[in-house]
Design an enzyme around this catalytic site. Structure first.
Site, PDB file in Angstrom:
ATOM      1  N   ARG A  49       0.816  -1.220   0.000  1.00  0.00           N
ATOM      2  CA  ARG A  49       0.000   0.000   0.000  1.00  0.00           C
ATOM      3  C   ARG A  49       0.847   1.267   0.000  1.00  0.00           C
ATOM      4  NH1 ARG A  49      -1.712   2.633   4.081  1.00  0.00           N
ATOM      5  NH2 ARG A  49      -1.658   0.854   5.491  1.00  0.00           N
ATOM      6  N   TYR A 103     -14.501  10.559 -19.780  1.00  0.00           N
ATOM      7  CA  TYR A 103     -14.860   9.183 -19.474  1.00  0.00           C
ATOM      8  C   TYR A 103     -15.984   9.190 -18.420  1.00  0.00           C
ATOM      9  CZ  TYR A 103     -14.461   4.456 -17.695  1.00  0.00           C
ATOM     10  OH  TYR A 103     -14.738   3.181 -17.289  1.00  0.00           O
ATOM     11  N   ASP A 175      -6.124  12.644 -19.025  1.00  0.00           N
ATOM     12  CA  ASP A 175      -6.376  11.213 -19.121  1.00  0.00           C
ATOM     13  C   ASP A 175      -5.865  10.813 -20.503  1.00  0.00           C
ATOM     14  OD1 ASP A 175      -7.464   8.707 -19.633  1.00  0.00           O
ATOM     15  OD2 ASP A 175      -9.214   9.069 -18.367  1.00  0.00           O
ATOM     16  N   LYS A 200      -6.610  -0.618 -20.537  1.00  0.00           N
ATOM     17  CA  LYS A 200      -6.823  -0.453 -21.972  1.00  0.00           C
ATOM     18  C   LYS A 200      -5.519  -0.780 -22.730  1.00  0.00           C
ATOM     19  CE  LYS A 200     -10.757   0.712 -20.326  1.00  0.00           C
ATOM     20  NZ  LYS A 200     -11.136   2.078 -20.007  1.00  0.00           N
TER      21      LYS A 200
HETATM   22  C1  LIG Z   1     -11.589   2.757 -18.879  1.00  0.00           C
HETATM   23  C2  LIG Z   1     -11.222   4.178 -18.729  1.00  0.00           C
HETATM   24  C3  LIG Z   1     -11.026   4.758 -17.450  1.00  0.00           C
HETATM   25  C4  LIG Z   1     -11.243   4.001 -16.177  1.00  0.00           C
HETATM   26  O1  LIG Z   1     -10.376   2.954 -16.053  1.00  0.00           O
HETATM   27  P1  LIG Z   1     -10.665   1.628 -15.171  1.00  0.00           P
HETATM   28  O2  LIG Z   1      -9.421   0.862 -15.332  1.00  0.00           O
HETATM   29  O3  LIG Z   1     -11.884   0.991 -15.741  1.00  0.00           O
HETATM   30  O4  LIG Z   1     -10.917   2.089 -13.768  1.00  0.00           O
HETATM   31  C5  LIG Z   1     -10.649   6.087 -17.408  1.00  0.00           C
HETATM   32  N1  LIG Z   1     -10.476   6.819 -18.521  1.00  0.00           N
HETATM   33  C6  LIG Z   1     -10.673   6.310 -19.754  1.00  0.00           C
HETATM   34  C7  LIG Z   1     -10.478   7.186 -20.951  1.00  0.00           C
HETATM   35  C8  LIG Z   1     -11.043   4.976 -19.905  1.00  0.00           C
HETATM   36  O5  LIG Z   1     -11.254   4.476 -21.133  1.00  0.00           O
END
Ligand SMILES: *Cc1c(COP(=O)(O)O)cnc(C)c1O
Length: 392
Positions: A49, A103, A175, A200
Site C-alpha cells: 500500500r 470518461y 487522461d 486499456k
Molecule cells: C476505462 C477508462 C477509465 C477508467 O479505467 P478503469 O481501469 O476501468 O478504472 C478512465 N479513462 C478512460 C479514458 C477509460 O477508457
C-alpha cells in the site's frame, strides 16, 4: 542500463523498469509477492500500500520512461489513478475546470463525490481556448482534459492547455488512455500529470484492470502522500502481468493504429456508412491539430450508419468483432455509446453532444484487415437484406 531518454520506444517497452534477477540471472523480472519486508532503514519501509514493492517500483520507472517524466506510479484501476490524482491537488474551497466530454466514470466521480469534499467544478462548453478560459475562477487549481475524446475522437490542444495552466499557476492533468504513450506524450507540451487506465492499451489483452500515473517527482510526492492513505494499490501479481503486457505495447498499438486508419478509410467509402470519426482522416475537423501533437491516431474510431440501417441488428450480425464495454484489446470490439456509455444522458443531451443512435464506437484490434472487412461486409449484407424484406 543506459539513459532511457536516448532509447527508442520498443527498447523502453522491452527493457526499462525491470527487477534484476540477481540470484538466478533469469531473463524477466522475478515476482515479489511479499507484503512484509524487513526495514532497510527508517526511510525505506516497503509495503504494497506504500506503492514501493520491488515490482511496483520497477514498473513505475517504465511508465515514467514511456511518458517522459521523472516518476511513475501504478494503481489498482484507472479510476483509482484518476481519483487519487484529483484529490491530491484539490481541497475544500478549490475549483477545477474539466473538459466537456470525459470518461463516464470520471464524470460520475466529479458530480457524485466532489460536493462531499467541498470542491467546486465547471465543465467547458467545448474544446476551444475560449471555452477553457471562460470557466477559470480565482480559486481554480486544476485543469483536466482527455484527448482524443470518447466517442467522437475530438482533439484538445495540449500546448494551449499547458499555456493556460502556466499562466494561472494551475496543475494540468490529462487522461491519456485513448492515445497511450505510444501515440502521445503530453509532458512534451508541458502537461503536468498523465493518467492512464492501464486496463486499456497498456494491458492490451482485456485481462487486467489497472491504472498508471506519470509526473515530476515533486507532483508524484503529493500524489503518493494522498495515495498511501486511501490505498488504491495494485496486487504485485497484476503489476507483474502488466509489465509483461507493456513489453509489446508499442508493437500492438502501432499495428492497431495502422488497422484503424485502413478500416476508417474502408468505412468512409461504404454506402451504408454516413460518417466516420477518426483524427487520422483528412476531413476530421481536428486533423491538423492531431498531426501536430500525436505520433499515431490510435486504434479507436467511431462511425454512423445511414438512417435506414438498424445499428443494433448490425452489431448482432457481426461474428468476429464482438460487442464489448471495454476497449483497446488486441481483439476488435464494438459498442453503441447511446445504449451503453452515454445511456444515462437524455436523448436531447446525446443529440447536443452529437451521439446518435446510429453511432458505433469501434476499437480496432490486430486482426488482418481483410478479416475485419469480411465480417463487416457480411453483417452489412444481412441488415441490408432484412431492410429490403421489411420494405416489401
Ligand atoms: C476505462 C477508462 C477509465 C477508467 O479505467 P478503469 O481501469 O476501468 O478504472 C478512465 N479513462 C478512460 C479514458 C477509460 O477508457
Amino acid at each position: 542500463m543506459g539513459d532511457s531518454k536516448n532509447m527508442g520506444l520498443n527498447t523502453i517497452c522491452a527493457h526499462v523498469g525491470e527487477v534484476k534477477d540477481e540470484q538466478f540471472k533469469g531473463a524477466i523480472s522475478p515476482l515479489y509477492m511479499s507484503s512484509s519486508y524487513a526495514y532497510e532503514n527508517v526511510d525505506v519501509k516497503r509495503y504494497p500500500r506504500y506503492f514501493n514493492t520491488p515490482n511496483q517500483e520497477a514498473l513505475g520507472k517504465k511508465i515514467a520512461a514511456l511518458e517522459h517524466t521523472e516518476s511513475g506510479m501504478i494503481f489498482g484501476s484507472g479510476m483509482a489513478a484518476v481519483s487519487h490524482c484529483l484529490l491530491a491537488f484539490l481541497q475544500k474551497g478549490d475549483h477545477i475546470v474539466l473538459q466537456k466530454t470525459l470518461y463516464g466514470g470520471t464524470y460520475n466521480f466529479v458530480v457524485e463525490e466532489f460536493h462531499k469534499f467541498g470542491i467546486e467544478y465547471s465543465f467547458t462548453d467545448g474544446f476551444s481556448e475560449a471555452d477553457f478560459r471562460r470557466e477559470l475562477q480565482p480559486n481554480t487549481k486544476v485543469i483536466y482534459v482527455e484527448t482524443p475524446s470518447n466517442p467522437l475522437m475530438l482533439i484538445t490542444d495540449l500546448q494551449m492547455i499547458s499555456n493556460i495552466a502556466k499562466e494561472h499557476g494551475l496543475v494540468s492533468m490529462i487522461d491519456n488512455t485513448f492515445a497511450s504513450p505510444v501515440n502521445q506524450n503530453p509532458a512534451d507540451f508541458g502537461i503536468d500529470i498523465m493518467i492512464h487506465s492501464a486496463t486499456k492499451y497498456m494491458g492490451g489483452h482485456s485481462d487486467i484492470c489497472a491504472g498508471a500515473v506519470a509526473a515530476s517527482s515533486a507532483h508524484m510526492e503529493r500524489i503518493w502522500n494522498l495515495s498511501k492513505n486511501i490505498g488504491g494499490s495494485l496486487s504485485d501479481y497484476t503489476v507483474w502481468l502488466l509489465e509483461r503486457s507493456l513489453k509489446t505495447m508499442a508493437l500492438r498499438v502501432k499495428a492497431q493504429n495502422k488497422n484503424a486508419k485502413r478500416m476508417a478509410k474502408w468505412l468512409q467509402q461504404h454506402p451504408l456508412v454516413e460518417k466516420v470519426h477518426y483524427p487520422g482522416l483528412k476531413d476530421h475537423p481536428d486533423y491538423d491539430l492531431a498531426k501536430r501533437q500525436m505520433r499515431g491516431f490510435t486504434g479507436m474510431l467511431s462511425f454512423e450508419l445511414i438512417p435506414s440501417v438498424d445499428a443494433e441488428a448490425f452489431m448482432q450480425a457481426l461474428q468476429l468483432i464482438k460487442q464489448s464495454m471495454s476497449l483497446a484489446g488486441v481483439e476488435s470490439t464494438i459498442l453503441s455509446p447511446a445504449k451503453t456509455s452515454h445511456a444515462l444522458l437524455s436523448a436531447e443531451e446525446r443529440a447536443h453532444q452529437g451521439i446518435s443512435d446510429k453511432l458505433l464506437r469501434f476499437s480496432v484490434g490486430i486482426e488482418e484487415k481483410k478479416d475485419l472487412v469480411n465480417d463487416m461486409e457480411q453483417a452489412f449484407h444481412k441488415v441490408a437484406k432484412s431492410n429490403a424484406v421489411m420494405q416489401d
